[in-house]
Scaffold this motif. Structure first.
Motif, short mmCIF file in Angstrom:
data_model
loop_
_atom_site.label_atom_id
_atom_site.label_comp_id
_atom_site.label_asym_id
_atom_site.label_seq_id
_atom_site.Cartn_x
_atom_site.Cartn_y
_atom_site.Cartn_z
N UNK A 91 35.04 -29.63 -41.85
CA UNK A 91 34.84 -28.54 -42.83
C UNK A 91 33.21 -28.03 -42.24
N UNK A 92 33.05 -26.89 -43.17
CA UNK A 92 31.69 -26.17 -42.70
C UNK A 92 30.88 -26.21 -43.86
N UNK A 93 29.67 -26.98 -43.64
CA UNK A 93 28.68 -27.23 -44.79
C UNK A 93 27.67 -26.24 -44.42
N UNK A 94 27.60 -25.49 -43.54
CA UNK A 94 26.41 -24.65 -43.24
C UNK A 94 25.59 -25.21 -42.29
N UNK A 95 25.91 -26.03 -41.65
CA UNK A 95 24.97 -26.65 -40.70
C UNK A 95 24.61 -25.63 -39.47
N UNK A 96 23.69 -25.22 -39.25
CA UNK A 96 23.33 -24.14 -38.32
C UNK A 96 23.68 -24.26 -36.98
N UNK A 97 23.54 -25.68 -36.61
CA UNK A 97 23.76 -26.07 -35.23
C UNK A 97 25.38 -26.75 -34.70
N UNK A 98 25.98 -26.44 -35.91
CA UNK A 98 27.40 -26.92 -35.72
C UNK A 98 28.17 -26.13 -35.01
N UNK A 99 28.93 -26.56 -33.70
CA UNK A 99 29.36 -25.91 -32.79
C UNK A 99 30.79 -25.57 -33.21
N UNK A 100 31.46 -25.80 -33.93
CA UNK A 100 32.68 -25.42 -34.56
C UNK A 100 33.23 -26.28 -35.68
N UNK A 101 34.28 -25.67 -36.27
CA UNK A 101 35.16 -26.54 -37.43
C UNK A 101 36.26 -27.18 -36.67
#
Length: 244
Positions: free
Chosen positions: A76-86
């Motif tokens: 899920x996308x929680x809005x973490x800026x460094x997340x590489x992908x869902x």
């Protein structure tokens, strides 16, 4: 932080946030396991880690203090800026799996065994999972996991690790919440009656594992900025005439 925008990484599992185990891990608890691994001879500084339940980054960020790179994903996308992908960690990654030494995760409790098995498939070294201590119980998990592939290390916390659904709270800061038993609002510091631990599974480990308790270290390992502001619905209302 590293990124991977392959088609496999971007595969999504459509699922409502309310159905997910959204219990952010306090950063100090992640630092504690990294320091404990160092005590056991593990130098993480030149290694790469995948955090597949990155949530809002409360585990991924402290992992970046110890590992040379962190690959952060979540279903899920929680809005973490460094997340590489869902991405769903439990898919068949094939050749698209990130090149990592370790997987570190706070997985959904009911999927813990699946995450451990997958971590051992995709990482060169192994997987560390933050779970309720009760995870080590149960005949089904014993038959599926612990009997033939026991953990290298069982690291229970001596002091309680406070987890709340959907929010990271500082145990030293009082909040205002609704108490069902009292049918009234109460003001108190966040606490937890649940015991947590880290389990370390190493691909090269054979035979029985060891136990090493994580001594009290929350205050020592807490850093400025670890905790976000208290959400409005938990904030203690200002009283008229109170000096701030």
């Amino acid at each position: 932080m590293t990124g991977n925008r392959s088609s496999a990484v971007m595969q999504q599992r459509k699922e409502a946030k309310a159905s997910l185990d959204d219990f952010p891990t306090p950063p100090w608890a992640t630092r504690a396991v990294c320091e404990k691994l160092f005590e056991h001879g593990e130098d993480l500084s030149g290694q790469h880690v995948w955090e597949p339940c990155c949530n809002r980054g409360h585990m991924a960020d402290p992992l970046g203090e110890y590992f040379s790179s962190v690959h952060a994903t979540d279903v899920c996308d929680y809005g973490y800026a460094r997340q590489a992908g869902v991405a769903d960690f439990l898919i068949d990654w094939g050749q698209d799996a990130p090149d990592v030494d370790w997987v570190f995760a706070n997985p959904p409790f009911t999927l813990g065994a699946e995450f451990i098995e997958q971590g051992l498939r995709v990482a060169r070294r192994g997987i560390a999972v933050f779970v309720r201590s009760a995870f080590v119980e149960g005949q089904d998990r014993y038959a599926r996991l612990f009997r033939d592939r026991p953990e290298r290390l069982f690291l229970p916390f001596v002091e309680r690790v406070v987890l709340w659904k959907g929010v990271l709270l500082d145990p030293d800061v009082a909040i205002r919440r609704w108490n069902e038993n009292q049918q009234d609002f109460v003001i108190e510091k966040p606490t937890s009656a649940t015991a947590y631990c880290w389990l370390i599974f190493d691909k090269d480990h054979q035979g029985l594992g060891g136990i090493d308790r994580i001594a009290p270290c929350r205050h020592r390992l807490t850093r400025a900025g670890d905790y976000p502001p208290v959400p409005e619905h938990l904030r203690i209302p200002e009283q008229p005439g109170t000096l701030i």
